[in-house]
Design an enzyme around this catalytic site. Structure first.
Site, PDB file in Angstrom:
ATOM      1  N   ARG A 184       0.818  -1.109   0.055  1.00 50.51           N
ATOM      2  CA  ARG A 184       0.035  -0.035  -0.022  1.00 50.51           C
ATOM      3  C   ARG A 184       0.994   1.179   0.018  1.00 50.51           C
ATOM      4  O   ARG A 184       1.957   1.217   0.774  1.00 50.51           O
ATOM      5  CB  ARG A 184      -0.973   0.109   1.208  1.00 50.51           C
ATOM      6  CG  ARG A 184      -2.221  -0.963   1.179  1.00 50.51           C
ATOM      7  CD  ARG A 184      -3.145  -0.653   0.096  1.00 50.51           C
ATOM      8  NE  ARG A 184      -4.360  -1.733   0.199  1.00 50.51           N
ATOM      9  CZ  ARG A 184      -4.343  -2.535  -0.541  1.00 50.51           C
ATOM     10  NH1 ARG A 184      -3.081  -2.882  -1.566  1.00 50.51           N
ATOM     11  NH2 ARG A 184      -5.418  -3.367  -0.574  1.00 50.51           N
ATOM     12  N   GLU A 213      -2.451   7.848  -4.287  1.00 49.16           N
ATOM     13  CA  GLU A 213      -3.129   6.875  -5.364  1.00 49.16           C
ATOM     14  C   GLU A 213      -4.512   7.473  -5.577  1.00 49.16           C
ATOM     15  O   GLU A 213      -5.274   7.704  -4.845  1.00 49.16           O
ATOM     16  CB  GLU A 213      -3.137   5.498  -5.102  1.00 49.16           C
ATOM     17  CG  GLU A 213      -3.108   4.529  -6.122  1.00 49.16           C
ATOM     18  CD  GLU A 213      -2.891   3.084  -5.772  1.00 49.16           C
ATOM     19  OE1 GLU A 213      -1.822   2.645  -5.026  1.00 49.16           O
ATOM     20  OE2 GLU A 213      -3.671   2.066  -6.041  1.00 49.16           O
ATOM     21  N   HIS A 249      -0.580  -0.370  -9.805  1.00 48.22           N
ATOM     22  CA  HIS A 249      -1.415  -1.032  -8.967  1.00 48.22           C
ATOM     23  C   HIS A 249      -2.033  -2.374  -9.775  1.00 48.22           C
ATOM     24  O   HIS A 249      -3.133  -2.489  -9.702  1.00 48.22           O
ATOM     25  CB  HIS A 249      -2.516  -0.453  -8.180  1.00 48.22           C
ATOM     26  CG  HIS A 249      -2.797  -0.946  -7.032  1.00 48.22           C
ATOM     27  ND1 HIS A 249      -3.284  -0.360  -5.822  1.00 48.22           N
ATOM     28  CD2 HIS A 249      -2.925  -2.124  -6.688  1.00 48.22           C
ATOM     29  CE1 HIS A 249      -3.447  -1.069  -4.961  1.00 48.22           C
ATOM     30  NE2 HIS A 249      -3.284  -2.439  -5.270  1.00 48.22           N
TER      31      HIS A 249
HETATM   32  N1  NAD Z   1      -0.299  -4.642  -5.554  1.00 46.70           N
HETATM   33  C1  NAD Z   1      -1.324  -5.221  -5.343  1.00 46.70           C
HETATM   34  O1  NAD Z   1      -1.908  -5.234  -6.489  1.00 46.70           O
HETATM   35  C2  NAD Z   1      -1.733  -5.996  -4.179  1.00 46.70           C
HETATM   36  C3  NAD Z   1      -2.392  -7.194  -4.379  1.00 46.70           C
HETATM   37  C4  NAD Z   1      -2.831  -8.003  -3.189  1.00 46.70           C
HETATM   38  C5  NAD Z   1      -2.610  -7.607  -1.999  1.00 46.70           C
HETATM   39  N2  NAD Z   1      -1.716  -6.411  -1.997  1.00 46.70           N
HETATM   40  C6  NAD Z   1      -1.480  -5.798  -0.406  1.00 46.70           C
HETATM   41  O2  NAD Z   1      -0.494  -7.011  -0.081  1.00 46.70           O
HETATM   42  C7  NAD Z   1      -0.914  -6.969   1.562  1.00 46.70           C
HETATM   43  C8  NAD Z   1      -0.621  -8.369   2.038  1.00 46.70           C
HETATM   44  O3  NAD Z   1      -1.482  -9.497   1.120  1.00 46.70           O
HETATM   45  P1  NAD Z   1      -1.442 -10.672   1.797  1.00 46.70           P
HETATM   46  O4  NAD Z   1      -2.246 -11.369   1.140  1.00 46.70           O
HETATM   47  O5  NAD Z   1       0.185 -11.300   1.919  1.00 46.70           O
HETATM   48  O6  NAD Z   1      -1.966 -10.933   3.362  1.00 46.70           O
HETATM   49  P2  NAD Z   1      -1.447 -11.516   4.687  1.00 46.70           P
HETATM   50  O7  NAD Z   1      -2.622 -10.926   5.595  1.00 46.70           O
HETATM   51  O8  NAD Z   1      -1.386 -12.927   4.394  1.00 46.70           O
HETATM   52  O9  NAD Z   1      -0.046 -11.105   5.157  1.00 46.70           O
HETATM   53  C9  NAD Z   1       0.133  -9.747   5.728  1.00 46.70           C
HETATM   54  C10 NAD Z   1       1.445  -9.703   6.474  1.00 46.70           C
HETATM   55  O10 NAD Z   1       1.623  -8.301   6.845  1.00 46.70           O
HETATM   56  C11 NAD Z   1       2.281  -8.448   8.189  1.00 46.70           C
HETATM   57  N3  NAD Z   1       2.190  -7.359   8.969  1.00 46.70           N
HETATM   58  C12 NAD Z   1       1.288  -6.684   9.702  1.00 46.70           C
HETATM   59  N4  NAD Z   1       1.601  -5.554  10.219  1.00 46.70           N
HETATM   60  C13 NAD Z   1       3.022  -5.663  10.088  1.00 46.70           C
HETATM   61  C14 NAD Z   1       3.889  -4.683  10.221  1.00 46.70           C
HETATM   62  N5  NAD Z   1       3.408  -3.633  11.115  1.00 46.70           N
HETATM   63  N6  NAD Z   1       5.303  -4.697   9.844  1.00 46.70           N
HETATM   64  C15 NAD Z   1       5.582  -5.712   9.141  1.00 46.70           C
HETATM   65  N7  NAD Z   1       4.695  -6.674   8.738  1.00 46.70           N
HETATM   66  C16 NAD Z   1       3.266  -6.390   9.132  1.00 46.70           C
HETATM   67  C17 NAD Z   1       1.387  -9.581   8.861  1.00 46.70           C
HETATM   68  O11 NAD Z   1       2.443 -10.084   9.860  1.00 46.70           O
HETATM   69  C18 NAD Z   1       1.228 -10.715   7.745  1.00 46.70           C
HETATM   70  O12 NAD Z   1       2.309 -11.510   7.595  1.00 46.70           O
HETATM   71  C19 NAD Z   1      -2.350  -6.865   1.369  1.00 46.70           C
HETATM   72  O13 NAD Z   1      -2.722  -6.501   2.741  1.00 46.70           O
HETATM   73  C20 NAD Z   1      -2.531  -5.587   0.235  1.00 46.70           C
HETATM   74  O14 NAD Z   1      -2.446  -4.341   1.036  1.00 46.70           O
HETATM   75  C21 NAD Z   1      -1.517  -5.471  -3.065  1.00 46.70           C
END
Ligand code: NAD
Length: 318
Positions: free
Chosen positions: A236, A265, A283
């Protein structure tokens, strides 16, 4: 008949399923839906299906007294006031795992595009032109044997680690909890953020967003990184202070960046667009036919389950 409002077009895989059961209204405007239109559309709906680009705040929730589910079309759900939804008895669901491979591929793709200057090379071929192979021409950084630091070793972070392992990279990770299983299966080492900043050649941000992460990468963080390091963000935008990033790149505090998400964004900080050591993608982390179809099926199934009195999957505000 129950009513479903979808705040933007989704693949037919999910849309057709929904139409079999409900009266479905889809916002089909060329631009993203505005809050004004959203407020007009939701007053009698039982379900809202919305992507991360639609903010569902208290005002929207209060405008929809029949609302039972907000099915978020995406893994990240920081666009929704999930606590307030819970207070109102509304389930919020997301689409985890569907994005994992696509977003991990994109993360590695833009990492390589930056470190091997792929996007810059493509631009050169189409503009000033290629004058011939030369020993000093267009050198970038190899990834083999280098250290990648992953901020947030969740679904996507772990998939990035698996891919990085295939490139013979050393893997560091940081986050709120240690993950012993991933440490064993991926050979990943848990470090503090400061240790990662000092040691990593590439830092990729794959964490779920919360306010605690706002500007985690600021002037101070960039100054602690190696001069040859790259920052990659496919999580994000607001996790990176874009003004500080621009300054760090101008001052050669770090070598390059690759961003799929942006602090303001869909606006992109103007200075980033003119920098050759920055790769920008709009994105598109999970923008594959496979992932977007699967996400559509998940939001449809969850909406059908909830409105038929069953428990939906992936409730994020239980
Ligand atoms: N670029 C894109 O198009 C796209 C697509 C899908 C997801 N995403 C983003 O990727 C993120 C992760 O997706 P996911 O499926 O792996 O989710 P997930 O819930 O499996 O993993 C999220 C991770 O973030 C970690 N986290 C939380 N707080 C943190 C902190 N303060 N410091 C470091 N790590 C921390 C958690 O421990 C967890 O391991 C989503 O929340 C979304 O924002 C982006």
């Amino acid at each position: 008949m129950k009513k479903v409002f979808i705040t933007g077009e989704i693949p037919t895989e999910g849309l057709n399923l929904l139409k079999e059961h409900f009266e479905v209204d889809v916002f089909e405007g060329e631009k993203l839906i505005t809050k004004e239109i959203l407020l007009q559309k939701v007053n009698d709906v039982d379900a809202i299906i919305s992507p991360l680009s639609t903010n569902i705040d208290k005002e929207i929730i209060d405008q929809a007294p029949n609302l039972k589910i907000i099915a978020n079309y995406g893994a990240g759900f920081n666009n929704i006031d999930i606590k307030y939804a819970r207070e109102k008895g509304i389930d919020v669901t997301n689409t985890p795992k569907a994005s994992t491979n696509a977003t991990a591929d994109l993360t590695i793709g833009i990492l390589l595009a930056a470190s091997r200057r792929i996007a810059e090379g493509d631009k050169l071929c189409r503009t000033t032109g290629f004058n011939g192979w030369a020993p000093l021409f267009f050198r970038g950084r190899e990834v083999s044997g280098k250290t990648v630091g992953i901020v947030g070793l969740g679904e996507i972070g772990s998939a990035v680690a698996r891919r990085a392992k295939g490139f013979d990279m050393n893997i560091l990770y940081t986050g709120p909890n240690r993950k012993p299983e991933q440490e064993a299966s991926l050979g990943a080492t848990y470090v503090s953020l400061d240790e990662m900043l000092a040691q990593a050649d590439f830092i990729t941000i794959n964490a779920a967003y919360s306010d605690a992460l706002h500007h985690l990468f600021d002037k101070d963080a960039f100054e602690k990184m190696k001069e040859t390091a790259y920052i990659i963000n496919a999580s994000r935008g607001p996790i990176v202070d874009e003004n500080a990033l621009v300054e760090a790149l101008k001052a050669n505090t770090i070598e390059g960046a690759a961003l799929d998400v942006f602090e303001f964004e869909p606006k992109i900080t103007e200075a980033l667009k003119s920098m050759d050591n920055v790769v920008l993608t709009p994105h598109i982390g999970n923008a594959t036919f496979e992932a977007r179809d699967e996400m559509a099926r998940i939001v449809a199934h969850n909406t059908i389950k909830k409105l038929q009195g069953d428990q939906p999957d992936f409730v994020v505000n239980a």
